[in-house]
Design a protein around this motif. Structure first.
Motif, mmCIF file in Angstrom:
data_model
loop_
_atom_site.group_PDB
_atom_site.id
_atom_site.type_symbol
_atom_site.label_atom_id
_atom_site.label_comp_id
_atom_site.label_asym_id
_atom_site.label_seq_id
_atom_site.Cartn_x
_atom_site.Cartn_y
_atom_site.Cartn_z
ATOM 1 N N ILE A 1 0.833 -1.210 0.000
ATOM 2 C CA ILE A 1 0.000 0.000 0.000
ATOM 3 C C ILE A 1 0.868 1.261 0.000
ATOM 4 O O ILE A 1 0.516 2.264 -0.610
ATOM 5 N N GLU A 2 2.014 1.187 0.686
ATOM 6 C CA GLU A 2 2.918 2.336 0.769
ATOM 7 C C GLU A 2 4.173 2.036 -0.061
ATOM 8 O O GLU A 2 5.085 1.335 0.394
ATOM 9 N N PRO A 3 4.233 2.533 -1.314
ATOM 10 C CA PRO A 3 5.338 2.188 -2.225
ATOM 11 C C PRO A 3 6.738 2.471 -1.685
ATOM 12 O O PRO A 3 7.651 1.666 -1.876
ATOM 13 N N THR A 4 6.907 3.611 -1.008
ATOM 14 C CA THR A 4 8.235 3.944 -0.475
ATOM 15 C C THR A 4 8.656 2.937 0.580
ATOM 16 O O THR A 4 9.812 2.486 0.617
ATOM 17 N N LEU A 5 7.722 2.578 1.441
ATOM 18 C CA LEU A 5 8.005 1.572 2.464
ATOM 19 C C LEU A 5 8.317 0.232 1.810
ATOM 20 O O LEU A 5 9.266 -0.461 2.204
ATOM 21 N N ALA A 6 7.531 -0.147 0.810
ATOM 22 C CA ALA A 6 7.730 -1.428 0.131
ATOM 23 C C ALA A 6 9.128 -1.519 -0.467
ATOM 24 O O ALA A 6 9.809 -2.547 -0.366
ATOM 25 N N SER A 7 9.564 -0.417 -1.076
ATOM 26 C CA SER A 7 10.904 -0.390 -1.672
ATOM 27 C C SER A 7 11.980 -0.582 -0.610
ATOM 28 O O SER A 7 12.955 -1.321 -0.817
ATOM 29 N N LYS A 8 11.800 0.064 0.550
ATOM 30 C CA LYS A 8 12.783 -0.052 1.624
ATOM 31 C C LYS A 8 12.773 -1.458 2.218
ATOM 32 O O LYS A 8 13.828 -1.998 2.585
ATOM 33 N N VAL A 9 11.594 -2.061 2.310
ATOM 34 C CA VAL A 9 11.488 -3.426 2.834
ATOM 35 C C VAL A 9 12.256 -4.396 1.948
ATOM 36 O O VAL A 9 12.987 -5.264 2.432
ATOM 37 N N ILE A 10 12.108 -4.247 0.630
ATOM 38 C CA ILE A 10 12.833 -5.118 -0.299
ATOM 39 C C ILE A 10 14.337 -4.920 -0.141
ATOM 40 O O ILE A 10 15.114 -5.880 -0.103
ATOM 41 N N GLN A 11 14.746 -3.655 -0.020
ATOM 42 C CA GLN A 11 16.172 -3.359 0.143
ATOM 43 C C GLN A 11 16.725 -4.017 1.409
ATOM 44 O O GLN A 11 17.780 -4.664 1.384
ATOM 45 N N LEU A 12 16.005 -3.870 2.527
ATOM 46 C CA LEU A 12 16.478 -4.430 3.792
ATOM 47 C C LEU A 12 16.458 -5.953 3.792
ATOM 48 O O LEU A 12 17.301 -6.594 4.416
ATOM 49 N N SER A 13 15.489 -6.529 3.108
ATOM 50 C CA SER A 13 15.385 -7.990 3.094
ATOM 51 C C SER A 13 16.571 -8.635 2.391
ATOM 52 O O SER A 13 16.853 -9.825 2.584
ATOM 53 N N ASN A 14 17.271 -7.859 1.583
ATOM 54 C CA ASN A 14 18.467 -8.372 0.914
ATOM 55 C C ASN A 14 19.727 -8.209 1.760
ATOM 56 O O ASN A 14 20.816 -8.597 1.349
ATOM 57 N N ASN A 15 19.559 -7.603 2.946
ATOM 58 C CA ASN A 15 20.683 -7.455 3.860
ATOM 59 C C ASN A 15 20.857 -8.742 4.659
ATOM 60 O O ASN A 15 19.881 -9.416 5.001
ATOM 61 N N ALA A 16 22.087 -9.061 4.977
ATOM 62 C CA ALA A 16 22.383 -10.292 5.717
ATOM 63 C C ALA A 16 21.658 -10.372 7.058
ATOM 64 O O ALA A 16 21.343 -11.452 7.548
ATOM 65 N N VAL A 17 21.361 -9.205 7.658
ATOM 66 C CA VAL A 17 20.673 -9.164 8.948
ATOM 67 C C VAL A 17 19.320 -9.860 8.869
ATOM 68 O O VAL A 17 18.874 -10.516 9.814
ATOM 69 N N PHE A 18 18.670 -9.732 7.720
ATOM 70 C CA PHE A 18 17.349 -10.330 7.541
ATOM 71 C C PHE A 18 17.399 -11.549 6.623
ATOM 72 O O PHE A 18 16.437 -11.872 5.925
ATOM 73 N N GLY A 19 18.537 -12.194 6.620
ATOM 74 C CA GLY A 19 18.665 -13.454 5.898
ATOM 75 C C GLY A 19 18.997 -13.328 4.444
ATOM 76 O O GLY A 19 18.769 -14.259 3.660
ATOM 77 N N GLY A 20 19.511 -12.166 4.044
ATOM 78 C CA GLY A 20 19.838 -11.954 2.644
ATOM 79 C C GLY A 20 20.778 -13.011 2.096
ATOM 80 O O GLY A 20 21.810 -13.308 2.676
ATOM 81 N N GLY A 21 20.421 -13.574 0.999
ATOM 82 C CA GLY A 21 21.249 -14.577 0.327
ATOM 83 C C GLY A 21 20.986 -14.394 -1.144
ATOM 84 O O GLY A 21 21.519 -13.492 -1.790
ATOM 85 N N THR A 22 20.090 -15.220 -1.658
ATOM 86 C CA THR A 22 19.617 -15.010 -3.018
ATOM 87 C C THR A 22 18.821 -13.718 -3.045
ATOM 88 O O THR A 22 17.926 -13.503 -2.236
ATOM 89 N N ARG A 23 19.129 -12.856 -3.979
ATOM 90 C CA ARG A 23 18.503 -11.543 -4.016
ATOM 91 C C ARG A 23 17.012 -11.649 -4.308
ATOM 92 O O ARG A 23 16.589 -12.391 -5.193
ATOM 93 N N VAL A 24 16.210 -10.877 -3.526
ATOM 94 C CA VAL A 24 14.773 -10.836 -3.775
ATOM 95 C C VAL A 24 14.419 -9.504 -4.419
ATOM 96 O O VAL A 24 15.086 -8.499 -4.205
ATOM 97 N N GLY A 25 13.361 -9.506 -5.213
ATOM 98 C CA GLY A 25 12.983 -8.292 -5.926
ATOM 99 C C GLY A 25 11.534 -7.897 -5.744
ATOM 100 O O GLY A 25 11.060 -6.963 -6.392
ATOM 101 N N SER A 26 10.804 -8.581 -4.860
ATOM 102 C CA SER A 26 9.399 -8.246 -4.650
ATOM 103 C C SER A 26 9.041 -8.352 -3.179
ATOM 104 O O SER A 26 9.741 -9.003 -2.389
ATOM 105 N N ILE A 27 7.943 -7.706 -2.811
ATOM 106 C CA ILE A 27 7.462 -7.762 -1.437
ATOM 107 C C ILE A 27 7.096 -9.188 -1.056
ATOM 108 O O ILE A 27 7.381 -9.651 0.056
ATOM 109 N N ASP A 28 6.477 -9.908 -1.961
ATOM 110 C CA ASP A 28 6.095 -11.300 -1.669
ATOM 111 C C ASP A 28 7.316 -12.133 -1.302
ATOM 112 O O ASP A 28 7.292 -12.914 -0.338
#
Length: 331
Positions: free
Chosen positions: A96-123
């Motif tokens: 619903i909030e595009p700016t937040l969604a973009s930041k969530v995707i960015q953070l999810s690719n960080n090792a802190v949140f289990g980043g490994g294989t790069r993700v490109g979507s909120i799902d």
């Protein structure tokens, strides 16, 4: 004899003019959380009407200029309380909030949140962290985007505010588990408790300059200065905004009472948890200058929250580790 308390952030000395409780924890003498009156310095407050008195309408106008991410967090908390909620519904809410969604995707690719294989979507991001970590992921993304500028009226950098709020959210979540308070709601309250000072800073940005900005040598706590300048405290502004955004009533009431300025505030366990979380923040040197004097660990507070000292210490150590990991992901 008067008792003296040193503000750990400003090194300013505050005359509490109160009697010590004579209760000790691990050999340390503690004091009751001081009231606004007892925290006054020898310099008197300005008299008369507040310089830049703001109305409820003004508060809400400035609040609407903030990113919508906090309201998404509120919706996520509600969804996570429903056992029928699935990950797709959580992902839909974040989108619903595009700016937040973009930041969530960015953070999810960080090792802190289990980043490994790069993700490109909120799902993909939500599925990576799962139910257990999704609120923390969104919370980190929220504070990263919400705090987008320094608070000139308060003399606080964006980085300092961002990290202090993240720490407070994590500490509130950790202590809530021991206090029988909903940990997700506690996390949201700790993370978003700074909404009020962000709104007041926007209201005064072009009009509060020079000698009128917050000065820890003249004011022990933000509330004194805020009432003198704006006619309302940042704590009350936070409660007004969160109420308008339809956050749960228990969260709003806890925010209103979490400085524990009145004896009755100790009866609100959620509020006491938020206050003790502030003590963890201060213990690790992340408290804001106008807050630090309020964050004292006392036997009364621990008893009111139903938390043992050993549990408090365990939470403090665990939260510091998590914070140091997540802080890296913010930048």
């Amino acid at each position: 004899m008067k008792n003296i308390l040193s503000n750990p952030v400003t090194d300013a000395v505050v005359d509490l003019n109160v009697t010590p409780s004579n209760l000790t924890t691990s050999g340390t003498t503690h004091f009751r959380s001081p009231s606004i009156v007892s925290l006054r310095r020898t310099l008197s407050l300005p008299t008369g009407a507040a310089d830049l008195a703001v109305t409820r309408d003004t508060i809400l106008v400035h609040a609407r200029q903030l990113p919508a991410a906090p309201r998404v967090m509120n919706s996520l908390c509600r969804l996570l309380q429903d056992v029928r909620t699935n990950l797709d519904e959580l992902a839909a809410e974040i989108r619903i909030e595009p700016t937040l969604a973009s930041k969530v995707i960015q953070l999810s690719n960080n090792a802190v949140f289990g980043g490994g294989t790069r993700v490109g979507s909120i799902d993909e991001a939500v599925n990576r962290v799962g139910f257990g970590e999704v609120l923390r992921l969104v919370g980190a993304a929220t504070v990263a985007g919400l705090v987008d500028r320094a608070l000139g009226c308060y003399g606080v950098t964006a980085e300092r505010l961002r990290e202090s709020l993240l720490f407070h959210g994590l500490a509130s979540e950790a202590l809530a588990v021991y206090a029988d308070v909903d940990s997700r709601t506690a996390y949201s309250a700790g993370l978003l408790r700074g909404i009020g000072i962000m709104v007041l800073d926007r209201a005064g940005r072009l009009r509060v300059t020079g000698a009128d900005v917050f000065d820890p040598q003249r004011f022990a706590v933000y509330g004194e200065w805020e009432k003198a300048r704006f006619g309302v405290s940042g704590v009350e502004v936070s409660a007004i905004v969160m109420e308008e955004w339809r956050f749960p009533a228990d969260l709003v009431n806890a925010l209103r009472s979490h400085l524990l300025l009145d004896e009755a505030d100790y009866e609100n366990r959620f509020a006491v948890v938020l206050n003790l979380a502030g003590a963890i923040v201060a213990e690790h040197c992340q408290a804001l200058p106008g807050d630090a004097v309020c964050w004292e660990v006392t036997p009364e507070k621990l008893a009111a929250a139903g938390i043992e000292e050993a549990q408090f210490r365990t939470a403090s150590e665990r939260v510091a580790t998590i914070f140091n990991q997540q802080r890296k992901a913010l930048y």
